[in-house]
Design a protein around this motif. Structure first.
Motif, mmCIF file in Angstrom:
data_model
loop_
_atom_site.group_PDB
_atom_site.id
_atom_site.type_symbol
_atom_site.label_atom_id
_atom_site.label_comp_id
_atom_site.label_asym_id
_atom_site.label_seq_id
_atom_site.Cartn_x
_atom_site.Cartn_y
_atom_site.Cartn_z
ATOM 1 N N PHE A 188 0.846 -1.198 0.000
ATOM 2 C CA PHE A 188 0.000 0.000 0.000
ATOM 3 C C PHE A 188 0.883 1.250 0.000
ATOM 4 O O PHE A 188 0.621 2.228 -0.692
ATOM 5 C CB PHE A 188 -0.894 -0.016 1.245
ATOM 6 N N ILE A 200 -11.068 11.648 -3.293
ATOM 7 C CA ILE A 200 -10.828 10.227 -3.524
ATOM 8 C C ILE A 200 -11.303 9.481 -2.262
ATOM 9 O O ILE A 200 -11.063 9.963 -1.149
ATOM 10 C CB ILE A 200 -9.327 9.996 -3.811
ATOM 11 N N VAL A 203 -10.792 1.762 -11.847
ATOM 12 C CA VAL A 203 -11.977 2.430 -12.392
ATOM 13 C C VAL A 203 -11.460 3.442 -13.427
ATOM 14 O O VAL A 203 -11.158 4.581 -13.104
ATOM 15 C CB VAL A 203 -12.791 3.169 -11.295
ATOM 16 N N MET A 214 -8.675 5.578 -10.538
ATOM 17 C CA MET A 214 -8.149 4.394 -9.860
ATOM 18 C C MET A 214 -7.494 3.485 -10.910
ATOM 19 O O MET A 214 -8.164 2.976 -11.805
ATOM 20 C CB MET A 214 -9.311 3.689 -9.145
ATOM 21 N N PRO A 215 -6.160 3.292 -10.826
ATOM 22 C CA PRO A 215 -5.476 2.474 -11.837
ATOM 23 C C PRO A 215 -5.837 0.989 -11.757
ATOM 24 O O PRO A 215 -6.283 0.511 -10.724
ATOM 25 C CB PRO A 215 -3.985 2.662 -11.498
ATOM 26 N N LEU A 218 0.928 -5.388 -10.602
ATOM 27 C CA LEU A 218 1.042 -6.195 -9.379
ATOM 28 C C LEU A 218 0.542 -7.610 -9.653
ATOM 29 O O LEU A 218 -0.329 -7.817 -10.504
ATOM 30 C CB LEU A 218 0.226 -5.566 -8.236
HETATM 31 C C1 HEC Z 1 -4.027 7.617 -8.770
HETATM 32 C C2 HEC Z 1 -4.891 7.586 -7.614
HETATM 33 C C3 HEC Z 1 -5.150 6.260 -6.967
HETATM 34 C C4 HEC Z 1 -4.241 5.332 -6.548
HETATM 35 C C5 HEC Z 1 -2.729 5.419 -6.589
HETATM 36 C C6 HEC Z 1 -4.998 4.255 -5.981
HETATM 37 N N1 HEC Z 1 -6.329 4.526 -6.045
HETATM 38 FE FE1 HEC Z 1 -7.830 3.367 -5.316
HETATM 39 N N2 HEC Z 1 -9.188 4.715 -6.013
HETATM 40 C C7 HEC Z 1 -8.892 5.896 -6.644
HETATM 41 C C8 HEC Z 1 -10.132 6.548 -7.025
HETATM 42 C C9 HEC Z 1 -10.244 7.873 -7.755
HETATM 43 C C10 HEC Z 1 -11.177 5.713 -6.584
HETATM 44 C C11 HEC Z 1 -12.683 5.924 -6.783
HETATM 45 C C12 HEC Z 1 -13.071 5.157 -7.986
HETATM 46 C C13 HEC Z 1 -14.467 5.450 -8.479
HETATM 47 O O1 HEC Z 1 -14.594 6.375 -9.291
HETATM 48 O O2 HEC Z 1 -15.369 4.745 -8.027
HETATM 49 C C14 HEC Z 1 -10.554 4.565 -5.950
HETATM 50 C C15 HEC Z 1 -11.244 3.497 -5.385
HETATM 51 C C16 HEC Z 1 -10.664 2.441 -4.726
HETATM 52 C C17 HEC Z 1 -11.397 1.375 -4.072
HETATM 53 C C18 HEC Z 1 -12.918 1.279 -3.981
HETATM 54 C C19 HEC Z 1 -13.386 2.190 -2.870
HETATM 55 C C20 HEC Z 1 -14.870 2.349 -2.776
HETATM 56 O O3 HEC Z 1 -15.325 2.821 -1.719
HETATM 57 O O4 HEC Z 1 -15.579 2.038 -3.730
HETATM 58 C C21 HEC Z 1 -10.481 0.533 -3.511
HETATM 59 C C22 HEC Z 1 -10.766 -0.720 -2.723
HETATM 60 C C23 HEC Z 1 -9.168 1.055 -3.851
HETATM 61 N N3 HEC Z 1 -9.327 2.214 -4.579
HETATM 62 C C24 HEC Z 1 -7.962 0.466 -3.478
HETATM 63 C C25 HEC Z 1 -6.720 0.907 -3.876
HETATM 64 C C26 HEC Z 1 -5.478 0.200 -3.634
HETATM 65 C C27 HEC Z 1 -5.332 -1.085 -2.835
HETATM 66 C C28 HEC Z 1 -4.493 0.941 -4.230
HETATM 67 C C29 HEC Z 1 -3.020 0.606 -4.341
HETATM 68 C C30 HEC Z 1 -2.659 -0.661 -4.964
HETATM 69 C C31 HEC Z 1 -5.120 2.101 -4.815
HETATM 70 N N4 HEC Z 1 -6.456 2.043 -4.594
HETATM 71 C C32 HEC Z 1 -4.431 3.105 -5.463
HETATM 72 C C33 HEC Z 1 -7.650 6.389 -6.900
HETATM 73 C C34 HEC Z 1 -6.466 5.745 -6.643
#
Ligand code: HEC
Ligand code: HEC
Length: 228
Positions: free
Chosen positions: A129, A156, A179, A196-197, A203
């Protein structure tokens, strides 16, 4: 003889220039010169006050990196990341360097494949993480709060309650696929700059599994605090 030597020299110069983007090499020098590594790790080296940047070119796009370096406080008012007031060409070189960072230096030796984490999936997930840079968007301990443009709530999401809304498999699928197109708050407005990548591209399945275990272990600790 002299003529031959300069021919050889020319050949060397042109191969090295085409193999590596000269802007990115210059950007790396600025990165060291500004002391970005006081707060940021790249490839295992540097300070860990700010997010690890080894995967930064995978998780954030060029246009956003440029905006961020131009004025971090314009994007997030209370960020401790300093404004370096750099000129446009310096910023351009730094961005050219940052976009090349797609996790390569962790491909051969995964820092989380360490005996300390072998029998503890939650600990391993916490390390990923941090080092894959989930914290760059979701904050330390997944507290959330990092701004995004034109999304519901403008932030976010926090991840401290994901275990309530998702099963472990659903969490894994979410992390794996990301997403790519976040829902816009105003459908006529600009696309959100941060998404969200899809982590399955960089990985492995056991790593995504450990991340899901880590997220399930997170519990809201009272009111959400600040990530930094
Ligand atoms: C570049 C920014 C970014 C990074 C880095 C990132 N995320 Fe996200 N993540 C987001 C965004 C923006 C959303 C919301 C997505 C949407 O539009 O529903 C999200 C959503 C999520 C969700 C769903 C949350 C929900 O309440 O629906 C999870 C679980 C999550 N991320 C886990 C991770 C994990 C584990 C990592 C690392 C491996 C990570 N994210 C890295 C931007 C990021
Ligand atoms: C004093 C410590 C400090 C220094 C020096 C610093 N940063 Fe940061 N940086 C941070 C912190 C803390 C964050 C996380 C910001 C937040 O969420 O509020 C950050 C965030 C970032 C991000 C976004 C990370 C992500 O995961 O999305 C980038 C890119 C970045 N910094 C690049 C740089 C560059 C390039 C330099 C040098 C020119 C630099 N930083 C110097 C502390 C620092």
């Amino acid at each position: 003889m002299k003529f031959l030597a300069s021919l050889v020299l020319l050949a060397c110069v042109s191969t090295s220039a085409s193999a590596k983007d000269p802007g990115a090499e210059l950007g790396k020098q600025y990165f060291d010169g500004f002391g970005c590594n006081r707060c940021h790790i790249v490839g295992g080296k540097g300070g860990n006050y700010g997010p690890d940047l080894t995967f930064i070119g995978y998780r954030k796009k060029k246009e956003w990196l440029d905006l961020w370096l131009k004025d971090p406080h314009a994007w997030k008012a209370n960020t401790p990341m300093p404004n370096f007031h750099m000129s446009e060409n310096v910023r351009e070189a730094l961005v050219a360097y940052l976009v090349t960072l797609k996790g390569e230096s962790y491909q051969t030796a995964r820092p989380w494949n360490h005996p300390d984490y072998a029998s503890d999936s939650v600990k391993k997930g916490a390390k990923i993480f941090q080092m894959a840079g989930c914290i760059g968007c979701h904050g330390r301990n997944g507290v959330g709060g990092f701004p995004n443009n034109n999304v519901q709530g403008g932030r976010i999401p926090t991840l401290t309650k994901t275990a309530e809304g998702y099963s472990k498999d659903e969490l894994k699928t979410k992390i794996a696929n990301g997403v790519p197109k976040p829902e816009k708050a105003d459908s006529a407005g600009a696309d959100p700059m941060i998404h969200m990548p899809a982590w399955k591209e960089v990985l492995k399945d056991d790593e995504i599994d450990a991340l899901a275990d880590y997220l399930i272990s997170l519990k809201p600790k009272g009111a959400a605090g600040d990530a930094w």
